[in-house]
Design a protein around this motif. Structure first.
Motif, PDB file in Angstrom:
ATOM      1  N   UNK A 214       0.827  -1.217   0.000  1.00 37.83           N
ATOM      2  CA  UNK A 214       0.000   0.000   0.000  1.00 37.83           C
ATOM      3  C   UNK A 214       0.856   1.260   0.000  1.00 37.83           C
ATOM      4  N   UNK A 215       1.888   1.320   0.847  1.00 41.83           N
ATOM      5  CA  UNK A 215       2.703   2.537   0.927  1.00 41.83           C
ATOM      6  C   UNK A 215       3.443   2.796  -0.381  1.00 41.83           C
ATOM      7  N   UNK A 216       3.931   1.726  -1.029  1.00 39.01           N
ATOM      8  CA  UNK A 216       4.627   1.912  -2.299  1.00 39.01           C
ATOM      9  C   UNK A 216       3.693   2.439  -3.379  1.00 39.01           C
ATOM     10  N   UNK A 217       2.471   1.900  -3.412  1.00 38.32           N
ATOM     11  CA  UNK A 217       1.512   2.357  -4.415  1.00 38.32           C
ATOM     12  C   UNK A 217       1.068   3.788  -4.114  1.00 38.32           C
ATOM     13  N   UNK A 218       0.929   4.132  -2.827  1.00 42.16           N
ATOM     14  CA  UNK A 218       0.605   5.522  -2.474  1.00 42.16           C
ATOM     15  C   UNK A 218       1.697   6.470  -2.985  1.00 42.16           C
ATOM     16  N   UNK A 219       2.946   6.039  -2.832  1.00 48.47           N
ATOM     17  CA  UNK A 219       4.036   6.854  -3.349  1.00 48.47           C
ATOM     18  C   UNK A 219       3.993   6.982  -4.855  1.00 48.47           C
ATOM     19  N   UNK A 220       3.587   5.901  -5.540  1.00 50.81           N
ATOM     20  CA  UNK A 220       3.457   5.946  -6.988  1.00 50.81           C
ATOM     21  C   UNK A 220       2.386   6.941  -7.412  1.00 50.81           C
ATOM     22  N   UNK A 221       1.261   6.952  -6.712  1.00 53.78           N
ATOM     23  CA  UNK A 221       0.186   7.911  -7.021  1.00 53.78           C
ATOM     24  C   UNK A 221       0.668   9.337  -6.801  1.00 53.78           C
ATOM     25  N   UNK A 222       1.379   9.560  -5.706  1.00 54.85           N
ATOM     26  CA  UNK A 222       1.887  10.905  -5.418  1.00 54.85           C
ATOM     27  C   UNK A 222       2.922  11.334  -6.453  1.00 54.85           C
ATOM     28  N   UNK A 223       3.778  10.396  -6.871  1.00 58.33           N
ATOM     29  CA  UNK A 223       4.764  10.728  -7.899  1.00 58.33           C
ATOM     30  C   UNK A 223       4.091  11.086  -9.213  1.00 58.33           C
ATOM     31  N   UNK A 224       3.029  10.374  -9.566  1.00 55.57           N
ATOM     32  CA  UNK A 224       2.298  10.690 -10.795  1.00 55.57           C
ATOM     33  C   UNK A 224       1.665  12.079 -10.705  1.00 55.57           C
ATOM     34  N   UNK A 225       1.130  12.388  -9.530  1.00 55.33           N
ATOM     35  CA  UNK A 225       0.536  13.726  -9.349  1.00 55.33           C
ATOM     36  C   UNK A 225       1.602  14.814  -9.475  1.00 55.33           C
ATOM     37  N   UNK A 226       2.748  14.590  -8.849  1.00 55.38           N
ATOM     38  CA  UNK A 226       3.817  15.577  -8.924  1.00 55.38           C
ATOM     39  C   UNK A 226       4.363  15.710 -10.338  1.00 55.38           C
ATOM     40  N   UNK A 227       4.455  14.610 -11.064  1.00 49.66           N
ATOM     41  CA  UNK A 227       4.925  14.656 -12.445  1.00 49.66           C
ATOM     42  C   UNK A 227       3.976  15.479 -13.312  1.00 49.66           C
ATOM     43  N   UNK A 228       2.677  15.319 -13.082  1.00 53.81           N
ATOM     44  CA  UNK A 228       1.702  16.135 -13.814  1.00 53.81           C
ATOM     45  C   UNK A 228       1.871  17.615 -13.488  1.00 53.81           C
ATOM     46  N   UNK A 229       2.095  17.925 -12.189  1.00 55.30           N
ATOM     47  CA  UNK A 229       2.310  19.315 -11.789  1.00 55.30           C
ATOM     48  C   UNK A 229       3.578  19.882 -12.411  1.00 55.30           C
ATOM     49  N   UNK A 230       4.623  19.067 -12.495  1.00 51.13           N
ATOM     50  CA  UNK A 230       5.872  19.518 -13.110  1.00 51.13           C
ATOM     51  C   UNK A 230       5.666  19.811 -14.591  1.00 51.13           C
ATOM     52  N   UNK A 231       4.901  18.956 -15.258  1.00 48.08           N
ATOM     53  CA  UNK A 231       4.602  19.203 -16.669  1.00 48.08           C
ATOM     54  C   UNK A 231       3.864  20.521 -16.846  1.00 48.08           C
ATOM     55  N   UNK A 232       2.894  20.791 -16.004  1.00 50.39           N
ATOM     56  CA  UNK A 232       2.158  22.052 -16.082  1.00 50.39           C
ATOM     57  C   UNK A 232       3.090  23.233 -15.849  1.00 50.39           C
ATOM     58  N   UNK A 233       4.022  23.100 -14.913  1.00 48.19           N
ATOM     59  CA  UNK A 233       4.962  24.185 -14.638  1.00 48.19           C
ATOM     60  C   UNK A 233       5.893  24.410 -15.817  1.00 48.19           C
ATOM     61  N   UNK A 234       6.324  23.321 -16.465  1.00 49.15           N
ATOM     62  CA  UNK A 234       7.167  23.470 -17.649  1.00 49.15           C
ATOM     63  C   UNK A 234       6.442  24.215 -18.757  1.00 49.15           C
TER      64      UNK A 234
END
Length: 399
Positions: A214-234
């Motif tokens: 569960x914790x690893x998958x939670x981290x994966x979801x958070x990483x995907x969210x942050x990656x989307x935010x980084x794309x928007x910032x770029x």
């Protein structure tokens, strides 16, 4: 319908105006210097001619009845004064005439200026008077011509500067437009796989609830969210039309989140991550600052032997994030250009290592500049390397 100008059009106009003003200013300074020099030369030449004319008139004066044009002669002997016909009222200069001392001075009578030369000759004192009106008129015509030529030069320089500015900035505008199109196209192509990745991660998150993963998958979801935010910032950073509103960002919390996300990569290299520091608020873009911290962490993890220490501290009115590793340090040959694009150390292309393109740290520098901050790198005496990101803290008036 109101027509809005494109960023490229505004850039061209600003550059044209700037170069036109600089060209006009340079021409104005040059014309002013030339006018001053020309005026001084003319004044000296006129003065020499006037003095020479007065000397000649006095030396050839047999009587006062036939002086050179534009001059009058006055002779005094035993208190008796004889003057040329038409002598202006207010002349001669009786003080100089009675003293009988040789000399030349400018004499003003009824808003008219004359040059008066007095010279004793035996028992006679002769005074020659020259009307300076023609000299003043000649000087005025010269200045008028210089001013007209200067104004024409200024206009021509401004037009030429605007034309040169437009020609000079067009390649830059084309390059910027190409860069924005590339980023926009890349962002568009990445949106779909990122959306699918985020969706699948969320579905997986629901399926592994209350499981060991569960914790690893939670981290994966958070990483995907942050990656989307980084794309928007770029995409935002590449679009000059408008800026997104800045918000208060807790550097301490952001750094701890970034360190947590970097733990798997650090574990693969047997590198331990340590973080210390309190919460410090800065005004900026969270996704951009996260990119900068991730780049610093990635650099530290790649070069560390066993430890990367991350420190968040406040120094006066600035916040500092320092990422220090215990690796071999930074090559002194690359240290001055470490934050420029495509700067890489000689060993970065070693076999078996992922090739580095020298973009990560240059992006850190650009993000720092976007937030009014700075970056630096040193090799501490204790060994390893230390990279620092300095940012202005949020002021009370900006909240």
């Amino acid at each position: 319908m109101r027509r809005t100008d494109s960023p490229d059009s505004r850039l061209i106009r600003r550059t044209m105006l700037r170069i036109a003003l600089q060209s006009a200013l340079a021409v104005a300074v040059t014309v002013a210097l030339l006018c001053a020099v020309a005026t001084l030369v003319v004044l000296n030449s006129q003065k020499e001619q006037q003095n020479s004319l007065l000397d000649t008139a006095i030396q050839r004066a047999d009587d006062v009845s036939d002086p050179p044009a534009g001059t009058w002669l006055i002779a005094q002997r035993d208190g008796v004064i004889v003057a040329s016909p038409g002598l202006p009222k207010g002349l001669p200069d009786m003080t100089a005439l009675n003293q009988g001392i040789a000399g030349t001075e400018d004499y003003r009578v009824h808003e008219r200026e004359y040059r008066v030369r007095t010279e004793p000759r035996g028992d006679i004192v002769i005074q020659a008077v020259l009307d300076l009106r023609s000299a003043h008129e000649e000087r005025g015509r010269l200045l008028q011509g210089l001013l007209i030529a200067g104004a024409a030069g200024l206009l021509l320089a401004a037009l030429t500067g605007a034309w040169v500015g437009r020609r000079s900035v067009m390649p830059l505008v084309s390059a910027l437009a190409l860069q924005r199109r590339f980023v926009a196209d890349a962002g568009h192509e990445l949106r779909t796989p990122l959306t699918l990745l985020s969706t699948r991660a969320q579905l997986l998150q629901r399926r592994v609830r209350n499981s060991p993963w569960e914790s690893d998958v939670d981290g994966l979801v958070e990483d995907a969210r942050q990656l989307t935010a980084i794309l928007e910032d770029l995409l935002l950073a590449a679009d000059p039309r408008e800026d997104a509103p800045r918000s208060a960002v807790d550097l301490g919390a952001l750094v701890r989140q970034a360190v947590g996300a970097a733990e798997p990569a650090a574990s693969e290299r047997s590198v331990r991550l340590e973080v210390e520091g309190d919460s410090i608020l800065v005004l900026g873009y969270e996704a951009g600052l996260r990119r900068a911290v991730n780049a610093l962490l990635d650099n530290g993890i790649r070069h560390a032997r066993s430890l990367v220490r991350v420190t968040v501290a406040r120094e006066g009115r600035r916040a500092r994030i320092e990422v220090a590793d215990d690796g071999p340090g930074i090559d002194t040959a690359i240290l001055p250009t470490l934050f420029t694009r495509f700067a890489s150390a000689p060993g970065d292309g070693a076999p078996g290592e992922r090739r580095r393109y020298g973009l990560g740290l240059s992006l850190v520098s650009e993000i720092a500049a976007r937030h009014g901050g700075s970056v630096s790198a040193t090799n501490p005496d204790s060994g390893g390397a230390a990279l620092s990101l300095s940012l202005p803290v949020q002021s009370a008036t900006s909240r």
